[in-house]
Design a protein around this motif. Structure first.
Motif, PDB file in Angstrom:
ATOM      1  N   GLN A  54       0.834  -1.204   0.000  1.00 21.71           N
ATOM      2  CA  GLN A  54       0.000   0.000   0.000  1.00 21.71           C
ATOM      3  C   GLN A  54       0.868   1.254   0.000  1.00 21.71           C
ATOM      4  O   GLN A  54       0.613   2.214  -0.722  1.00 21.71           O
ATOM      5  N   THR A  55       1.904   1.235   0.809  1.00 26.85           N
ATOM      6  CA  THR A  55       2.818   2.373   0.898  1.00 26.85           C
ATOM      7  C   THR A  55       3.568   2.562  -0.415  1.00 26.85           C
ATOM      8  O   THR A  55       3.717   3.689  -0.901  1.00 26.85           O
ATOM      9  N   SER A  56       4.018   1.471  -1.012  1.00 30.30           N
ATOM     10  CA  SER A  56       4.732   1.565  -2.294  1.00 30.30           C
ATOM     11  C   SER A  56       3.858   2.175  -3.379  1.00 30.30           C
ATOM     12  O   SER A  56       4.319   2.998  -4.179  1.00 30.30           O
ATOM     13  N   GLN A  57       2.602   1.775  -3.419  1.00 30.49           N
ATOM     14  CA  GLN A  57       1.696   2.355  -4.411  1.00 30.49           C
ATOM     15  C   GLN A  57       1.500   3.850  -4.161  1.00 30.49           C
ATOM     16  O   GLN A  57       1.405   4.643  -5.094  1.00 30.49           O
ATOM     17  N   GLY A  58       1.457   4.245  -2.899  1.00 29.46           N
ATOM     18  CA  GLY A  58       1.350   5.660  -2.562  1.00 29.46           C
ATOM     19  C   GLY A  58       2.566   6.445  -3.018  1.00 29.46           C
ATOM     20  O   GLY A  58       2.446   7.543  -3.572  1.00 29.46           O
ATOM     21  N   VAL A  59       3.750   5.881  -2.805  1.00 30.64           N
ATOM     22  CA  VAL A  59       4.978   6.543  -3.259  1.00 30.64           C
ATOM     23  C   VAL A  59       4.960   6.683  -4.778  1.00 30.64           C
ATOM     24  O   VAL A  59       5.340   7.722  -5.324  1.00 30.64           O
ATOM     25  N   ARG A  60       4.475   5.662  -5.461  1.00 29.62           N
ATOM     26  CA  ARG A  60       4.364   5.733  -6.932  1.00 29.62           C
ATOM     27  C   ARG A  60       3.443   6.889  -7.337  1.00 29.62           C
ATOM     28  O   ARG A  60       3.753   7.644  -8.257  1.00 29.62           O
ATOM     29  N   ARG A  61       2.309   7.024  -6.628  1.00 25.95           N
ATOM     30  CA  ARG A  61       1.389   8.131  -6.937  1.00 25.95           C
ATOM     31  C   ARG A  61       2.066   9.483  -6.720  1.00 25.95           C
ATOM     32  O   ARG A  61       1.853  10.418  -7.494  1.00 25.95           O
ATOM     33  N   VAL A  62       2.887   9.581  -5.672  1.00 22.51           N
ATOM     34  CA  VAL A  62       3.600  10.841  -5.422  1.00 22.51           C
ATOM     35  C   VAL A  62       4.570  11.121  -6.566  1.00 22.51           C
ATOM     36  O   VAL A  62       4.587  12.225  -7.117  1.00 22.51           O
ATOM     37  N   LEU A  63       5.375  10.147  -6.926  1.00 21.75           N
ATOM     38  CA  LEU A  63       6.379  10.360  -7.967  1.00 21.75           C
ATOM     39  C   LEU A  63       5.763  10.749  -9.306  1.00 21.75           C
ATOM     40  O   LEU A  63       6.285  11.600 -10.017  1.00 21.75           O
ATOM     41  N   PHE A  64       4.647  10.123  -9.654  1.00 18.62           N
ATOM     42  CA  PHE A  64       4.021  10.432 -10.941  1.00 18.62           C
ATOM     43  C   PHE A  64       3.078  11.627 -10.868  1.00 18.62           C
ATOM     44  O   PHE A  64       2.682  12.155 -11.900  1.00 18.62           O
ATOM     45  N   GLY A  65       2.738  12.064  -9.650  1.00 23.50           N
ATOM     46  CA  GLY A  65       1.810  13.179  -9.510  1.00 23.50           C
ATOM     47  C   GLY A  65       2.436  14.501  -9.122  1.00 23.50           C
ATOM     48  O   GLY A  65       1.741  15.512  -9.021  1.00 23.50           O
TER      49      GLY A  65
END
Length: 155
Positions: A54-65
């Motif tokens: 869940q945390t990894s997916q959140g970090v991905r959203r931050v990087l792409f957003g």
């Protein structure tokens, strides 16, 4: 020296009186060889993995957003944990604050004593969850990301 907040230790000393003793027995919980918190049940390891994903997916959203001009607060909202517990607590810093380094620790058992050390005779066992940190130091005015993840041993 006791690994607990002073107000708790002081209260324990008050309760035991002048003839009682308050001792540091932290090793019962976190001794690298046989502490009670060193070996995890499979259900706990699964919970760690779910939270980490869940945390990894959140970090991905931050990087792409990320967008130019965003504040730290705006960027960290992109993590969107949906109210679920994270495998770490939030830390996102940029600009002059980044020079302060890591502003806080992460992972449930990051500070459990490590069985990995020169000359260690501690056997690595099934159920151990080991914190792995890669924190590059550039030695320059430029900063980089750090990677912290866990490895679970199962057999």
């Amino acid at each position: 020296m006791i690994d607990a907040p002073a107000y708790l230790v002081d209260e324990l000393r008050r309760l035991t009186g002048p003839t009682g003793a308050v001792e540091n027995v932290t090793e019962i919980l976190i001794d690298a060889a046989d502490g009670l918190r060193v070996i995890n049940e499979v259900e706990q390891l699964a919970a760690f993995e779910w939270a980490a994903c869940q945390t990894s997916q959140g970090v991905r959203r931050v990087l792409f957003g990320l967008e130019l001009g965003m504040t730290e607060r705006e960027a960290v909202r992109l993590l969107d944990s949906g109210g679920t517990p994270l495998s770490c607590h939030l830390m996102l810093s940029e600009g002059p604050r980044a020079s302060l380094g890591l502003l806080s620790p992460i992972h449930l058992d990051e500070w459990v004593n490590s069985p990995v050390a020169p000359g260690s005779t501690i056997e690595l066992r099934s159920g151990m969850a080991l914190q792995v940190d890669i924190i590059p130091a550039t030695g320059t005015d430029h900063f980089t990301t750090n990677i912290e993840d866990g490895v679970a041993l199962a057999g």
